[in-house]
Write a protein that holds these residues in place. Structure first.
Motif, PDB file in Angstrom:
ATOM      1  N   ALA A  97      -0.372  -3.164  -5.689  1.00 23.32           N
ATOM      2  CA  ALA A  97      -1.061  -2.302  -4.727  1.00 23.32           C
ATOM      3  C   ALA A  97      -2.508  -2.051  -5.140  1.00 23.32           C
ATOM      4  CB  ALA A  97      -0.324  -0.975  -4.581  1.00 23.32           C
ATOM      5  N   ARG A  98      -3.370  -2.023  -4.149  1.00 20.41           N
ATOM      6  CA  ARG A  98      -4.773  -1.693  -4.371  1.00 20.41           C
ATOM      7  C   ARG A  98      -5.111  -0.285  -3.874  1.00 20.41           C
ATOM      8  NH1 ARG A  98      -8.245  -6.319  -4.148  1.00 20.41           N
ATOM      9  NH2 ARG A  98      -7.159  -8.126  -5.041  1.00 20.41           N
ATOM     10  N   ALA A  99      -4.271   0.238  -2.937  1.00 20.13           N
ATOM     11  CA  ALA A  99      -4.695   1.429  -2.216  1.00 20.13           C
ATOM     12  C   ALA A  99      -3.524   2.322  -1.837  1.00 20.13           C
ATOM     13  CB  ALA A  99      -5.462   1.030  -0.949  1.00 20.13           C
ATOM     14  N   THR A 100      -3.878   3.559  -1.474  1.00 17.46           N
ATOM     15  CA  THR A 100      -2.955   4.490  -0.842  1.00 17.46           C
ATOM     16  C   THR A 100      -3.449   4.735   0.578  1.00 17.46           C
ATOM     17  OG1 THR A 100      -4.132   6.533  -1.434  1.00 17.46           O
ATOM     18  CG2 THR A 100      -2.645   5.594  -3.091  1.00 17.46           C
ATOM     19  N   ASP A 101      -2.573   5.267   1.426  1.00 17.66           N
ATOM     20  CA  ASP A 101      -2.949   5.518   2.815  1.00 17.66           C
ATOM     21  C   ASP A 101      -2.339   6.833   3.258  1.00 17.66           C
ATOM     22  OD1 ASP A 101      -4.179   4.828   5.295  1.00 17.66           O
ATOM     23  OD2 ASP A 101      -2.185   4.391   6.078  1.00 17.66           O
ATOM     24  N   HIS A 102      -3.134   7.645   3.976  1.00 19.66           N
ATOM     25  CA  HIS A 102      -2.710   8.994   4.324  1.00 19.66           C
ATOM     26  C   HIS A 102      -3.054   9.281   5.782  1.00 19.66           C
ATOM     27  CE1 HIS A 102      -2.348   9.620  -0.043  1.00 19.66           C
ATOM     28  NE2 HIS A 102      -3.435   8.864  -0.082  1.00 19.66           N
ATOM     29  N   GLY A 103      -2.029   9.450   6.604  1.00 18.12           N
ATOM     30  CA  GLY A 103      -2.221   9.756   8.009  1.00 18.12           C
ATOM     31  C   GLY A 103      -1.979  11.229   8.269  1.00 18.12           C
ATOM     32  N   THR A 146       0.860  -1.179   0.000  1.00 19.59           N
ATOM     33  CA  THR A 146       0.000   0.000   0.000  1.00 19.59           C
ATOM     34  C   THR A 146       0.898   1.231   0.000  1.00 19.59           C
ATOM     35  OG1 THR A 146      -1.849  -1.059   1.147  1.00 19.59           O
ATOM     36  CG2 THR A 146      -1.687   1.333   1.344  1.00 19.59           C
ATOM     37  N   PHE A 147       0.560   2.212  -0.806  1.00 16.41           N
ATOM     38  CA  PHE A 147       1.366   3.411  -1.012  1.00 16.41           C
ATOM     39  C   PHE A 147       1.091   4.422   0.094  1.00 16.41           C
ATOM     40  CE2 PHE A 147       1.859   7.633  -3.086  1.00 16.41           C
ATOM     41  CZ  PHE A 147       3.173   7.547  -3.503  1.00 16.41           C
ATOM     42  N   ARG A 148       2.127   4.749   0.906  1.00 15.46           N
ATOM     43  CA  ARG A 148       1.979   5.715   2.010  1.00 15.46           C
ATOM     44  C   ARG A 148       2.970   6.869   1.796  1.00 15.46           C
ATOM     45  NH1 ARG A 148      -0.656   5.295   7.510  1.00 15.46           N
ATOM     46  NH2 ARG A 148       0.135   7.110   8.606  1.00 15.46           N
ATOM     47  N   PRO A 149       2.505   8.020   1.289  1.00 15.72           N
ATOM     48  CA  PRO A 149       3.418   9.103   0.932  1.00 15.72           C
ATOM     49  C   PRO A 149       3.659  10.144   2.023  1.00 15.72           C
ATOM     50  CG  PRO A 149       1.253   9.596   0.087  1.00 15.72           C
ATOM     51  CD  PRO A 149       1.137   8.279   0.820  1.00 15.72           C
ATOM     52  N   ASP A 150       3.207   9.904   3.257  1.00 17.97           N
ATOM     53  CA  ASP A 150       3.240  10.942   4.288  1.00 17.97           C
ATOM     54  C   ASP A 150       4.626  11.545   4.501  1.00 17.97           C
ATOM     55  OD1 ASP A 150       0.623  10.254   4.571  1.00 17.97           O
ATOM     56  OD2 ASP A 150       0.793   9.446   6.592  1.00 17.97           O
ATOM     57  N   ALA A 151       5.656  10.722   4.446  1.00 15.65           N
ATOM     58  CA  ALA A 151       7.007  11.217   4.746  1.00 15.65           C
ATOM     59  C   ALA A 151       7.471  12.268   3.747  1.00 15.65           C
ATOM     60  CB  ALA A 151       7.994  10.056   4.776  1.00 15.65           C
ATOM     61  N   VAL A 152       6.874  12.288   2.555  1.00 16.93           N
ATOM     62  CA  VAL A 152       7.271  13.302   1.567  1.00 16.93           C
ATOM     63  C   VAL A 152       6.211  14.387   1.377  1.00 16.93           C
ATOM     64  CG1 VAL A 152       8.902  11.855   0.305  1.00 16.93           C
ATOM     65  CG2 VAL A 152       6.484  11.802  -0.326  1.00 16.93           C
ATOM     66  N   THR A 153       4.964  14.120   1.689  1.00 14.53           N
ATOM     67  CA  THR A 153       3.927  15.145   1.509  1.00 14.53           C
ATOM     68  C   THR A 153       3.803  16.064   2.717  1.00 14.53           C
ATOM     69  OG1 THR A 153       2.199  13.610   2.249  1.00 14.53           O
ATOM     70  CG2 THR A 153       2.595  13.778  -0.132  1.00 14.53           C
ATOM     71  N   HIS A 154       4.308  15.641   3.885  1.00 11.40           N
ATOM     72  CA  HIS A 154       4.369  16.512   5.061  1.00 11.40           C
ATOM     73  C   HIS A 154       5.726  17.199   5.052  1.00 11.40           C
ATOM     74  CE1 HIS A 154       0.609  15.054   6.671  1.00 11.40           C
ATOM     75  NE2 HIS A 154       1.037  13.806   6.627  1.00 11.40           N
ATOM     76  N   LEU A 155       5.743  18.473   4.784  1.00  7.06           N
ATOM     77  CA  LEU A 155       6.989  19.214   4.574  1.00  7.06           C
ATOM     78  C   LEU A 155       7.669  19.599   5.887  1.00  7.06           C
ATOM     79  CD1 LEU A 155       5.811  21.777   1.864  1.00  7.06           C
ATOM     80  CD2 LEU A 155       6.649  19.456   1.525  1.00  7.06           C
ATOM     81  N   GLY A 156       8.959  19.801   5.798  1.00  6.62           N
ATOM     82  CA  GLY A 156       9.690  20.497   6.852  1.00  6.62           C
ATOM     83  C   GLY A 156      10.137  19.653   8.030  1.00  6.62           C
ATOM     84  N   HIS A 157       9.712  18.391   8.121  1.00  3.82           N
ATOM     85  CA  HIS A 157      10.126  17.572   9.263  1.00  3.82           C
ATOM     86  C   HIS A 157      11.570  17.114   9.075  1.00  3.82           C
ATOM     87  CE1 HIS A 157       9.912  13.820   6.938  1.00  3.82           C
ATOM     88  NE2 HIS A 157       8.786  14.301   6.423  1.00  3.82           N
ATOM     89  N   ALA A 158      12.175  16.667  10.168  1.00  2.00           N
ATOM     90  CA  ALA A 158      13.537  16.162  10.091  1.00  2.00           C
ATOM     91  C   ALA A 158      13.567  14.969   9.140  1.00  2.00           C
ATOM     92  CB  ALA A 158      14.021  15.752  11.475  1.00  2.00           C
ATOM     93  N   GLY A 159      14.472  15.009   8.209  1.00  2.00           N
ATOM     94  CA  GLY A 159      14.583  13.916   7.257  1.00  2.00           C
ATOM     95  C   GLY A 159      13.813  14.120   5.975  1.00  2.00           C
ATOM     96  N   TRP A 160      13.045  15.238   5.880  1.00  2.00           N
ATOM     97  CA  TRP A 160      12.233  15.432   4.668  1.00  2.00           C
ATOM     98  C   TRP A 160      13.104  15.585   3.423  1.00  2.00           C
ATOM     99  CZ3 TRP A 160      11.625  19.616   1.213  1.00  2.00           C
ATOM    100  CH2 TRP A 160      10.603  19.441   0.274  1.00  2.00           C
ATOM    101  N   VAL A 161      14.152  16.369   3.513  1.00  2.00           N
ATOM    102  CA  VAL A 161      15.020  16.572   2.355  1.00  2.00           C
ATOM    103  C   VAL A 161      15.605  15.243   1.890  1.00  2.00           C
ATOM    104  CG1 VAL A 161      17.181  17.621   1.548  1.00  2.00           C
ATOM    105  CG2 VAL A 161      15.561  18.972   2.909  1.00  2.00           C
ATOM    106  N   ARG A 162      16.024  14.429   2.834  1.00  2.00           N
ATOM    107  CA  ARG A 162      16.583  13.119   2.472  1.00  2.00           C
ATOM    108  C   ARG A 162      15.521  12.240   1.806  1.00  2.00           C
ATOM    109  NH1 ARG A 162      16.178   8.672   5.272  1.00  2.00           N
ATOM    110  NH2 ARG A 162      15.607   9.815   7.180  1.00  2.00           N
ATOM    111  N   GLN A 163      14.287  12.296   2.292  1.00  2.00           N
ATOM    112  CA  GLN A 163      13.212  11.502   1.701  1.00  2.00           C
ATOM    113  C   GLN A 163      12.926  11.939   0.267  1.00  2.00           C
ATOM    114  OE1 GLN A 163      11.285   8.902   2.730  1.00  2.00           O
ATOM    115  NE2 GLN A 163      12.400   8.648   4.653  1.00  2.00           N
ATOM    116  N   VAL A 164      12.928  13.244   0.039  1.00  2.00           N
ATOM    117  CA  VAL A 164      12.655  13.751  -1.302  1.00  2.00           C
ATOM    118  C   VAL A 164      13.797  13.403  -2.257  1.00  2.00           C
ATOM    119  CG1 VAL A 164      12.329  15.855  -2.656  1.00  2.00           C
ATOM    120  CG2 VAL A 164      11.082  15.554  -0.528  1.00  2.00           C
ATOM    121  N   GLN A 165      15.007  13.428  -1.746  1.00  2.00           N
ATOM    122  CA  GLN A 165      16.140  13.005  -2.575  1.00  2.00           C
ATOM    123  C   GLN A 165      16.013  11.526  -2.941  1.00  2.00           C
ATOM    124  OE1 GLN A 165      19.410  14.117  -0.032  1.00  2.00           O
ATOM    125  NE2 GLN A 165      19.592  16.169  -0.943  1.00  2.00           N
TER     126      GLN A 165
END
Length: 473
Positions: free
Chosen positions: A245-251, A194-213
């Motif tokens: 995958a059948r779904a995405t998930d967003h917390g 299941t596709f969970r994009p939270d780590a890249v769609t929530h901006l500015g947290h520690a590690g975000w730049v590394r996740q986007v890279q």
């Protein structure tokens, strides 16, 4: 040592007449295959198919339902073997961890954790000894011996549990290597991501730049600007879909899904890349990305799940010391009607869009969620989640949503757990509670028993199948 005997009528309603009907309805569903359409069991568990290490690291250490109760009574996470981010000293003897858990067994009276754990011990592990201070070592040894049996490897348990399909939850930057191994082993259509994009769609947290890279590396698309970022997410969704995958998930903290102008989205994204994004701008961008994820679901057919309303990592010191998912996540009041209006106005009647909504705020069941699901064809109500996946929580859900949304605007049961051995217990409890609710309708002459049986089967099996089918496929 206390004996562990599970009552055959556990969680069924009191009263001879209604219980007799509930038994018959439950019998129609108890043997159905399990469809585990959303959960958090690591795909590596199935890809590696190794022996579970020991009773403590199977049933206590990773289960924040269990550890949070012990912490609430003064047992430090260190004494429960929960690893520290800095690698600092914690309890490493699994037998000692297990003893502490058994010494506090009384704390779980009346909780769903006790229901699941008793089911795991009695039904899955086939052991008839209850946890307690005097049984800790004996129980540990019996469980440990059971875990050495070939039939208790993870893949064998897929068959033992009658799991037809199980979905893991994987970050947008996952390589999906474990799922590739599973496809090679012939399990690619049974264990899916299941596709969970939270780590890249929530901006500015520690590690975000590394996740986007990392997103850029995996997609091969430059994420240096907003347009490339969106294109990279589309590419990763396609990769997940090809992997089954059948779904995405967003917390998200909020269900707000208000689109920004492209100009504004580009500006906020650039600020995040420069390390200057404000909390308010980051929150607005997160809501914008929910809208964009809905748009993408209309295009690629992945079912969209939203799990809002939880303030993650409430205790900053615990988060800093132990990381996320350690039990210090607390629900907050959640609003859906206005928050989802942009998404539902744009896509709520699109036949290619399916939105499954979850909440830990019971106050919105009848006021907001049931009316939304009761009119928008795209919406299904997800099962009671987290603090509400309990016997009484499930009953309240049915009582509050059925009169407006009916049964067929719900998704069926979703176990949403990291605790693999608890999956059959959770599905069993859901089927018992639904049997009890339906039995009440029968006894009150509001529903014929044959229709109640048909509905129970639909809730347990057909509705999850239909709710999580790829749209437009």
């Amino acid at each position: 040592m206390a004996q562990l005997r599970l009552h055959p009528d556990r969680a069924l309603p009191a009263g001879d007449e209604i219980r007799a009907v509930a038994r018959r309805i439950y019998q129609s569903t108890r043997g159905l295959p399990l469809l585990c359409m959303h959960g958090h069991v690591d795909a590596a568990v199935f890809a590696d198919d190794r022996r579970f290490s020991d009773p403590a690291h199977l049933l206590v250490v990773p289960d924040h339902y269990v550890t949070r109760m012990l912490v609430s009574q003064g047992v430090p996470l260190e004494q429960l073997g929960v690893p520290r981010v800095d690698g600092g000293q914690v309890e490493t003897d699994p037998r000692q961890i297990w003893r502490r858990f058994c010494a506090h067994w009384h704390l779980f009276r009346g909780t769903p954790s006790r229901y699941w754990l008793e089911h795991e011990i009695a039904e899955v592990l086939k052991i008839d000894i209850a946890p307690g201070p005097d049984s800790a070592d004996t129980l540990y040894d019996l469980i440990d011996a059971r875990l050495s049996e070939p039939g208790f490897r993870p893949r064998a348990l897929l068959d033992a549990f009658n799991i037809e399909l199980i979905s893991t939850t994987d970050s947008a930057t996952s390589t999906l290597e474990d799922h590739s191994k599973l496809r090679s082993a012939g399990l690619g259509e049974r264990v899916i991501p299941t596709f969970r994009p939270d780590a890249v769609t929530h901006l500015g947290h520690a590690g975000w730049v590394r996740q986007v890279q990392r997103l850029q590396e995996l997609s091969g698309i430059d994420t240096g600007d907003y347009d490339g970022f969106v294109a990279a997410l589309r590419h990763r969704r396609e990769t997940f879909a090809l992997a089954g995958a059948r779904a995405t998930d967003h917390g998200h903290l909020s269900a707000a899904a208000e689109p920004l102008s492209v100009t504004e989205a580009r500006r906020i994204y650039a600020e995040a890349c420069n390390g200057s994004v404000s909390d308010a701008a980051a929150a607005a961008f997160a809501g914008h990305m929910l809208f964009e994820m809905a748009r993408m679901s209309c295009d690629d057919g992945l079912v969209m799940q939203i799990h809002p309303g939880v303030l993650r990592d409430h205790d900053a010191a615990i988060h800093e010391t132990f990381g996320s998912d350690r039990g210090f996540d607390i629900p907050v009041a959640t609003e859906f009607t206005r928050s989802l209006r942009p998404v539902l106005s744009a896509f709520g009647r699109d036949p290619n869009f399916r939105l499954v909504l979850f909440t830990v705020d019971e106050t919105v069941y009848s006021r907001e969620l049931a009316p939304i699901a009761g009119v928008y064809p795209a919406v299904r109500l997800g099962a009671p989640w987290w603090f509400l996946d309990s016997p009484d929580g499930m009953r309240r859900f049915r009582e509050l949503v059925t009169e407006t949304a009916g049964f067929y605007n719900t998704s069926g049961f979703v176990d949403d757990t990291r605790a693999f051995l608890s999956i059959p217990a959770r599905h069993d409890l859901s089927r018992r509670i639904d049997a009890g609710y339906l039995a009440r309708l029968v006894v009150e002459n509001r529903l014929p028993e044959d229709e109640a049986v048909e509905t129970a089967v639909d809730l347990a099996y057909r509705l999850p199948q239909e709710s999580y089918a790829r749209r437009g496929a």
